[in-house]
Design an enzyme around this catalytic site. Structure first.
Site, PDB file in Angstrom:
ATOM      1  N   GLU A 273       0.856  -1.195   0.000  1.00 21.79           N
ATOM      2  CA  GLU A 273       0.000   0.000   0.000  1.00 21.79           C
ATOM      3  C   GLU A 273       0.887   1.238   0.000  1.00 21.79           C
ATOM      4  OE1 GLU A 273      -3.012   0.161   3.068  1.00 21.79           O
ATOM      5  OE2 GLU A 273      -2.820   2.347   3.234  1.00 21.79           O
ATOM      6  N   GLU A 278      -2.641  11.301   3.505  1.00 22.54           N
ATOM      7  CA  GLU A 278      -3.739  11.097   4.438  1.00 22.54           C
ATOM      8  C   GLU A 278      -3.746  12.269   5.403  1.00 22.54           C
ATOM      9  OE1 GLU A 278      -4.604   6.680   5.628  1.00 22.54           O
ATOM     10  OE2 GLU A 278      -2.426   6.986   5.640  1.00 22.54           O
TER      11      GLU A 278
END
Length: 394
Positions: A273, A278
């Site tokens: 990932e 974020e």
């Protein structure tokens, strides 16, 4: 002359009476009137009457669907697609039930439509019914800044060529994307609180907008949206630029990230990932951008990343360009073309990052990392994405 005139008159009367007694073999016509409804602070159920110009000895079935206008499904009303309404024999009307979604925020007058698409044992006279929503609210809607200012990245870089981009200028999302729907079973692995719906994504004035709402749906208290490019647009190495403006608030968790294209075969974290950016809202955390990678090491799950704290404004105050530069040896994170960290991916246990990856864009609500909304969290919240651009070395 007078006798002939009287005879003619009587003849016409008799003919007219005979015509009136002839059977009416035509199908009943379905009609409806436009409707204006005042939005309130709460959701409200409304009815739209479909009427027949004459009764039928047979059951009539009308198929109908809602269609966006300036009012949007999921934000202003609940979508209905390919539903059937039955009008029993002898009846002259029946009602469609709809839900208008309420809020406390000021909006312009909006319109959506009900399309009557087909009918059995009747003909359709009114094919499109206009529903107008008026609004008397006075509060300004939250959801982050309305500023479209901020950093903009170039359309070319030395040593790279632009291989894919989406500027979101169309009327609807392209076929490069798929919606992920639902709760992910266990809150998408993070105990998140939202139900992902297609209706919470829209294109507006050249921007992709993902909206998180406080709305009971599918057993959850919140709704949002999550889109992916899996099996559509997958990339190995390059420079990736995404210009976006974040939402804000405790429990709000926007993310622009990537998963290995072999995710369905090997599962997470074995696929790898890459979190391009974020942010977790609340408690002053909206000034911090996080870039992280996740993988499976010899000792199990592992992750590594960096963060950058803005000096003044938050990530919701204006647009920023979130980037990675990724090759066979490393991944580097940037915000507004300023590097804030990297990882050496040459060790063999990081082979995941030498394979193809696909994009994911979403706004989660709640979860293990951000925590959950509180009484100060304002809804709706929106992540706005201006463009996505992928550059690779020729």
């Amino acid at each position: 002359m007078l006798k002939l005139t009287v005879f003619s008159f009587l003849f016409l009367v008799i003919v007219a009476c005979d015509d009136a007694n002839l059977p009416d073999d035509r199908l009943p016509e379905v009609t409806a009137e436009p409707l204006t409804i005042a939005e309130t602070d709460q959701n409200q159920e409304i009815t739209i009457d479909l009427m027949l110009d004459k009764p039928s000895t047979q059951e009539i079935i009308v198929n109908y669907s809602t269609k966006n206008g300036t009012a949007l499904a999921g934000s202003d009303y609940r979508s209905i697609q390919n539903e059937n309404l039955t009008i029993p024999p002898g009846d002259l009307s029946a009602s469609i039930n709809l839900t208008i979604l309420g809020d406390e925020f000021k909006e312009d007058e909006e319109i959506f439509y009900i399309n009557l698409t087909s009918a059995i044992n009747a003909s359709i006279s009114t094919e499109e019914i206009e529903i107008k929503i008026t609004d008397t609210d006075t509060l300004e809607e939250p959801g982050g800044s309305t500023s479209f200012e901020g950093y903009e990245s170039p359309l070319e870089y030395e040593g790279y060529e632009l291989v894919w981009q989406d500027e979101f200028e169309a009327d609807q999302l392209s076929d490069d994307y798929t919606f992920e729907i639902g709760t992910g079973g266990n809150g998408w692995g993070n105990n998140e609180s939202q139900y992902y719906r297609e209706e919470n994504t829209r294109l507006e004035d050249g921007y992709l907008v993902i909206r998180a709402k406080k709305e009971n749906f599918g057993g959850r208290e919140y709704t949002s949206s999550r889109i992916i490019t899996e099996n559509k647009k997958e990339f190995k190495y390059g420079r990736f630029d995404i210009r976006a403006r974040m939402p804000y608030g405790q429990g709000i968790w926007p993310a622009i990230w990537m998963l290995g294209a072999n995710f369905r075969e090997v599962s997470w974290p074995y696929c790898g990932e890459i979190d391009i950016m974020e942010m977790i809202g609340g408690q002053g955390r909206e000034r911090i951008v996080h870039g992280t990678v996740h993988w499976d090491s010899d000792n199990g799950y592992a992750n590594y990343g960096h963060s950058r704290t803005l000096s003044d404004k938050t990530l919701s105050d204006q647009f920023h360009v979130f980037s990675i530069i990724w090759d066979e040896n490393s991944i580097e994170w940037l915000i507004d073309n300023q590097s804030y960290g990297s990882i050496d991916t040459t060790p063999s246990h990081l082979d995941e990052f030498r394979e193809e990856f696909f994009f994911i864009f979403n706004v989660a609500v709640g979860g293990n990392w951000p925590g959950y909304p509180d009484e100060f969290t304002e809804f709706p919240q929106e992540m706005w994405i201006d463009y996505v651009r992928v550059f690779q070395q020729p």
